[in-house]
Design a protein around this motif. Structure first.
Motif, PDB file in Angstrom:
ATOM      1  N   THR A   1       0.845  -1.197   0.000  1.00  0.00           N
ATOM      2  CA  THR A   1       0.000   0.000   0.000  1.00  0.00           C
ATOM      3  C   THR A   1       0.879   1.245   0.000  1.00  0.00           C
ATOM      4  OG1 THR A   1      -0.101   0.397   2.398  1.00  0.00           O
ATOM      5  CG2 THR A   1      -1.617  -1.245   1.493  1.00  0.00           C
ATOM      6  N   TYR A   2       0.223   2.392  -0.193  1.00  0.00           N
ATOM      7  CA  TYR A   2       0.828   3.684   0.116  1.00  0.00           C
ATOM      8  C   TYR A   2       0.139   4.181   1.387  1.00  0.00           C
ATOM      9  CZ  TYR A   2       3.205   3.958  -4.368  1.00  0.00           C
ATOM     10  OH  TYR A   2       4.032   3.711  -5.435  1.00  0.00           O
ATOM     11  N   ALA A   3       0.917   4.605   2.357  1.00  0.00           N
ATOM     12  CA  ALA A   3       0.390   5.070   3.638  1.00  0.00           C
ATOM     13  C   ALA A   3       0.574   6.570   3.757  1.00  0.00           C
ATOM     14  CB  ALA A   3       1.090   4.362   4.795  1.00  0.00           C
ATOM     15  N   ILE A   4      -0.458   7.243   4.293  1.00  0.00           N
ATOM     16  CA  ILE A   4      -0.409   8.682   4.544  1.00  0.00           C
ATOM     17  C   ILE A   4      -0.667   8.879   6.030  1.00  0.00           C
ATOM     18  CG2 ILE A   4      -1.450  10.929   4.086  1.00  0.00           C
ATOM     19  CD1 ILE A   4      -2.031   8.149   1.603  1.00  0.00           C
ATOM     20  N   PRO A   5       0.334   9.308   6.805  1.00  0.00           N
ATOM     21  CA  PRO A   5       0.170   9.396   8.258  1.00  0.00           C
ATOM     22  C   PRO A   5      -0.874  10.435   8.655  1.00  0.00           C
ATOM     23  CG  PRO A   5       2.189  10.496   7.564  1.00  0.00           C
ATOM     24  CD  PRO A   5       1.643   9.788   6.354  1.00  0.00           C
ATOM     25  N   LEU A   6      -1.587  10.133   9.743  1.00  0.00           N
ATOM     26  CA  LEU A   6      -2.562  11.072  10.285  1.00  0.00           C
ATOM     27  C   LEU A   6      -1.985  11.881  11.437  1.00  0.00           C
ATOM     28  CD1 LEU A   6      -5.770   8.852  10.208  1.00  0.00           C
ATOM     29  CD2 LEU A   6      -5.114  10.677   8.638  1.00  0.00           C
ATOM     30  N   GLU A   7      -0.822  11.503  11.901  1.00  0.00           N
ATOM     31  CA  GLU A   7      -0.135  12.272  12.938  1.00  0.00           C
ATOM     32  C   GLU A   7       0.823  13.248  12.252  1.00  0.00           C
ATOM     33  OE1 GLU A   7      -0.051   9.112  16.632  1.00  0.00           O
ATOM     34  OE2 GLU A   7       1.601   9.063  15.193  1.00  0.00           O
ATOM     35  N   PRO A   8       0.676  14.535  12.523  1.00  0.00           N
ATOM     36  CA  PRO A   8       1.464  15.548  11.795  1.00  0.00           C
ATOM     37  C   PRO A   8       2.971  15.424  11.998  1.00  0.00           C
ATOM     38  CG  PRO A   8       0.309  16.532  13.667  1.00  0.00           C
ATOM     39  CD  PRO A   8      -0.240  15.153  13.500  1.00  0.00           C
ATOM     40  N   ASN A   9       3.396  14.845  13.097  1.00  0.00           N
ATOM     41  CA  ASN A   9       4.835  14.764  13.389  1.00  0.00           C
ATOM     42  C   ASN A   9       5.405  13.361  13.171  1.00  0.00           C
ATOM     43  OD1 ASN A   9       4.952  17.523  14.211  1.00  0.00           O
ATOM     44  ND2 ASN A   9       4.123  16.934  16.220  1.00  0.00           N
ATOM     45  N   ALA A  10       4.713  12.554  12.383  1.00  0.00           N
ATOM     46  CA  ALA A  10       5.196  11.195  12.117  1.00  0.00           C
ATOM     47  C   ALA A  10       6.544  11.251  11.407  1.00  0.00           C
ATOM     48  CB  ALA A  10       4.186  10.446  11.265  1.00  0.00           C
ATOM     49  N   ARG A  11       7.473  10.432  11.867  1.00  0.00           N
ATOM     50  CA  ARG A  11       8.803  10.405  11.260  1.00  0.00           C
ATOM     51  C   ARG A  11       8.766   9.658   9.938  1.00  0.00           C
ATOM     52  NH1 ARG A  11      11.632   7.135  13.671  1.00  0.00           N
ATOM     53  NH2 ARG A  11      10.205   6.342  15.266  1.00  0.00           N
ATOM     54  N   PRO A  12       9.606  10.065   8.974  1.00  0.00           N
ATOM     55  CA  PRO A  12       9.681   9.358   7.693  1.00  0.00           C
ATOM     56  C   PRO A  12       9.962   7.875   7.911  1.00  0.00           C
ATOM     57  CG  PRO A  12      10.899  11.425   7.579  1.00  0.00           C
ATOM     58  CD  PRO A  12      10.516  11.238   9.019  1.00  0.00           C
ATOM     59  N   GLY A  13       9.257   7.054   7.162  1.00  0.00           N
ATOM     60  CA  GLY A  13       9.447   5.617   7.281  1.00  0.00           C
ATOM     61  C   GLY A  13       8.570   4.955   8.315  1.00  0.00           C
ATOM     62  N   THR A  14       7.742   5.739   9.020  1.00  0.00           N
ATOM     63  CA  THR A  14       6.899   5.170  10.077  1.00  0.00           C
ATOM     64  C   THR A  14       5.410   5.377   9.819  1.00  0.00           C
ATOM     65  OG1 THR A  14       6.915   7.202  11.427  1.00  0.00           O
ATOM     66  CG2 THR A  14       8.725   5.625  11.762  1.00  0.00           C
ATOM     67  N   ALA A  15       5.062   5.809   8.621  1.00  0.00           N
ATOM     68  CA  ALA A  15       3.659   6.140   8.335  1.00  0.00           C
ATOM     69  C   ALA A  15       2.723   4.978   8.634  1.00  0.00           C
ATOM     70  CB  ALA A  15       3.508   6.564   6.873  1.00  0.00           C
ATOM     71  N   GLY A  16       3.155   3.749   8.343  1.00  0.00           N
ATOM     72  CA  GLY A  16       2.291   2.600   8.556  1.00  0.00           C
ATOM     73  C   GLY A  16       2.250   2.092   9.976  1.00  0.00           C
ATOM     74  N   ASP A  17       3.038   2.682  10.878  1.00  0.00           N
ATOM     75  CA  ASP A  17       3.095   2.201  12.255  1.00  0.00           C
ATOM     76  C   ASP A  17       1.998   2.782  13.133  1.00  0.00           C
ATOM     77  OD1 ASP A  17       5.338   0.796  11.511  1.00  0.00           O
ATOM     78  OD2 ASP A  17       6.734   2.310  12.258  1.00  0.00           O
ATOM     79  N   GLY A  18       1.534   3.977  12.809  1.00  0.00           N
ATOM     80  CA  GLY A  18       0.513   4.640  13.599  1.00  0.00           C
ATOM     81  C   GLY A  18      -0.746   4.840  12.782  1.00  0.00           C
ATOM     82  N   PRO A  19      -1.648   5.698  13.254  1.00  0.00           N
ATOM     83  CA  PRO A  19      -2.877   5.951  12.504  1.00  0.00           C
ATOM     84  C   PRO A  19      -2.549   6.546  11.127  1.00  0.00           C
ATOM     85  CG  PRO A  19      -2.603   7.550  14.266  1.00  0.00           C
ATOM     86  CD  PRO A  19      -1.577   6.502  14.487  1.00  0.00           C
ATOM     87  N   HIS A  20      -3.161   6.013  10.112  1.00  0.00           N
ATOM     88  CA  HIS A  20      -2.852   6.479   8.757  1.00  0.00           C
ATOM     89  C   HIS A  20      -3.964   6.115   7.787  1.00  0.00           C
ATOM     90  CE1 HIS A  20      -1.414   2.284   8.777  1.00  0.00           C
ATOM     91  NE2 HIS A  20      -1.648   2.282   7.473  1.00  0.00           N
ATOM     92  N   LEU A  21      -3.977   6.806   6.679  1.00  0.00           N
ATOM     93  CA  LEU A  21      -4.793   6.409   5.544  1.00  0.00           C
ATOM     94  C   LEU A  21      -3.950   5.488   4.677  1.00  0.00           C
ATOM     95  CD1 LEU A  21      -6.421   9.810   4.458  1.00  0.00           C
ATOM     96  CD2 LEU A  21      -7.399   8.035   5.912  1.00  0.00           C
ATOM     97  N   TRP A  22      -4.582   4.564   3.997  1.00  0.00           N
ATOM     98  CA  TRP A  22      -3.843   3.689   3.087  1.00  0.00           C
ATOM     99  C   TRP A  22      -4.617   3.560   1.785  1.00  0.00           C
ATOM    100  CZ3 TRP A  22      -6.989  -0.298   1.776  1.00  0.00           C
ATOM    101  CH2 TRP A  22      -7.969  -0.690   2.707  1.00  0.00           C
ATOM    102  N   VAL A  23      -3.876   3.324   0.729  1.00  0.00           N
ATOM    103  CA  VAL A  23      -4.490   3.130  -0.582  1.00  0.00           C
ATOM    104  C   VAL A  23      -3.725   2.038  -1.316  1.00  0.00           C
ATOM    105  CG1 VAL A  23      -3.120   5.045  -1.512  1.00  0.00           C
ATOM    106  CG2 VAL A  23      -5.123   4.248  -2.776  1.00  0.00           C
ATOM    107  N   CYS A  24      -4.453   1.172  -1.976  1.00  0.00           N
ATOM    108  CA  CYS A  24      -3.833   0.091  -2.738  1.00  0.00           C
ATOM    109  C   CYS A  24      -4.814  -0.389  -3.796  1.00  0.00           C
ATOM    110  CB  CYS A  24      -3.426  -1.071  -1.832  1.00  0.00           C
ATOM    111  SG  CYS A  24      -4.820  -1.937  -1.081  1.00  0.00           S
ATOM    112  N   GLY A  25      -4.341  -1.280  -4.659  1.00  0.00           N
ATOM    113  CA  GLY A  25      -5.233  -1.899  -5.618  1.00  0.00           C
ATOM    114  C   GLY A  25      -6.075  -2.960  -4.947  1.00  0.00           C
TER     115      GLY A  25
END
Length: 228
Positions: free
Chosen positions: A139-163
Motif C-alpha cells: 500500500t501507500y500510507a499517509i500518516p494522520l499524525e502531523p509529526n510522524a517520522r519518515p518511514g513510520t507512516a504505517g506504524d501509527g494511525p494512517h490512511l492507506w491506498v492500494c489496488g
C-alpha cells in the motif's frame, strides 16, 4: 488457446504500437518482445506470452470471448524462463477486438522505459494536493499524525491506498481500481472503505478521485479522531 485468426488480430494491434510479435502455432499463443530485440525468442531478457483463456460463451455473439492474459517472463538461465508478473488480464465479458487493443496497449506500456505504473499515476495525483504517499508493504500510507517520522507512516494511525489485489505496479491500462481506508494507532484497518473503484473509469480519473477523497479527509476537522 489462441487461434491463428485471433492471433493475427492481436499481432496487428501490437505492430501498430511498434511491438514485434509472432504466433506460436504449436503452443497456440503469441510471443511479443521489446522493440529492438534481436529475436522473437531472445536467450535473455523479457518477453511476453499471451494466452487466450476462454471459449465462445454459450448463446453469445461469435466475437464474445472470455479474455486475454499477458504474462511477462524473464531469463532464468538459458534456455529457461521464469514468470515475472501478469501484465494484463482481460475482463470476462469483452469483445475480442476491444480486449486485443487494451492488451496491446498494456504491453506497449510494459515495454516503455522508464515504465510508468498505476502507483506512479496515484502518487502524481496525491502530489497535486501536497500529499506524499509512503510505500508500506503493498500500500501507500499517509500518516494522520502531523509529526510522524519518515518511514513510520504505517506504524501509527494512517490512511492507506492500494489496488483491490494489492498491486501498485500495474501499467496504467491494466489498472483495476483503488481502495482507500483508515488504520488505527496499531496499524490495523478501522472501519469501512473511504473510496473504492473497479478500474472502469481509467487509471488517471480514479487516481485523481482517490487523491481528492484523501485530501478531503485530511482537511476535515475532527475526522482524524476516529483513529484514536
Amino acid at each position: 488457446m489462441l487461434t491463428s485468426h485471433r492471433a493475427g488480430e492481436l499481432i496487428a494491434c501490437l505492430l501498430q504500437r511498434g511491438i514485434p510479435a509472432t504466433y506460436d502455432s504449436d503452443e497456440q499463443l503469441v510471443v511479443a518482445t521489446p522493440p529492438g530485440a534481436p529475436d522473437t525468442r531472445p536467450p535473455g531478457g523479457e518477453h511476453i506470452v499471451f494466452v487466450h483463456i476462454g471459449t465462445h460463451l454459450k448463446g453469445e455473439a461469435p466475437d464474445f470471448v472470455q479474455g486475454l492474459v499477458a504474462t511477462a517472463w524473464g531469463s532464468d538461465g538459458p534456455p529457461d524462463f521464469a514468470q515475472i508478473t501478469t501484465v494484463y488480464r482481460g475482463t470476462s465479458h469483452a469483445y475480442f477486438s476491444a480486449d486485443a487493443e487494451r492488451c496491446a496497449q498494456a504491453v506497449a506500456e510494459w515495454f516503455t522505459v522508464p515504465r510508468q505504473t498505476n502507483g506512479d499515476v496515484l502518487l502524481t495525483a496525491l502530489n497535486a494536493y501536497g500529499i506524499t504517499g509512503e510505500p508500506c508493504y503493498d500500500t501507500y500510507a499517509i500518516p494522520l499524525e502531523p509529526n510522524a517520522r519518515p518511514g513510520t507512516a504505517g506504524d501509527g494511525p494512517h490512511l492507506w491506498v492500494c489496488g483491490p489485489d494489492g498491486f501498485l505496479d500495474r501499467v496504467p491500462t491494466a489498472h483495476d481500481g483503488w481502495v482507500v481506508g483508515v488504520s488505527d494507532h496499531g496499524g490495523k484497518p478501522d472501519g469501512g472503505y473511504l473510496y473504492r473503484s473497479d478500474g472502469s473509469a481509467g487509471c488517471t480519473a480514479e487516481s485523481e478521485a482517490a487523491a481528492a477523497v484523501i485530501a478531503n479527509y485530511l482537511n476535515a476537522p475532527g475526522l482524524r479522531l476516529t483513529t484514536a
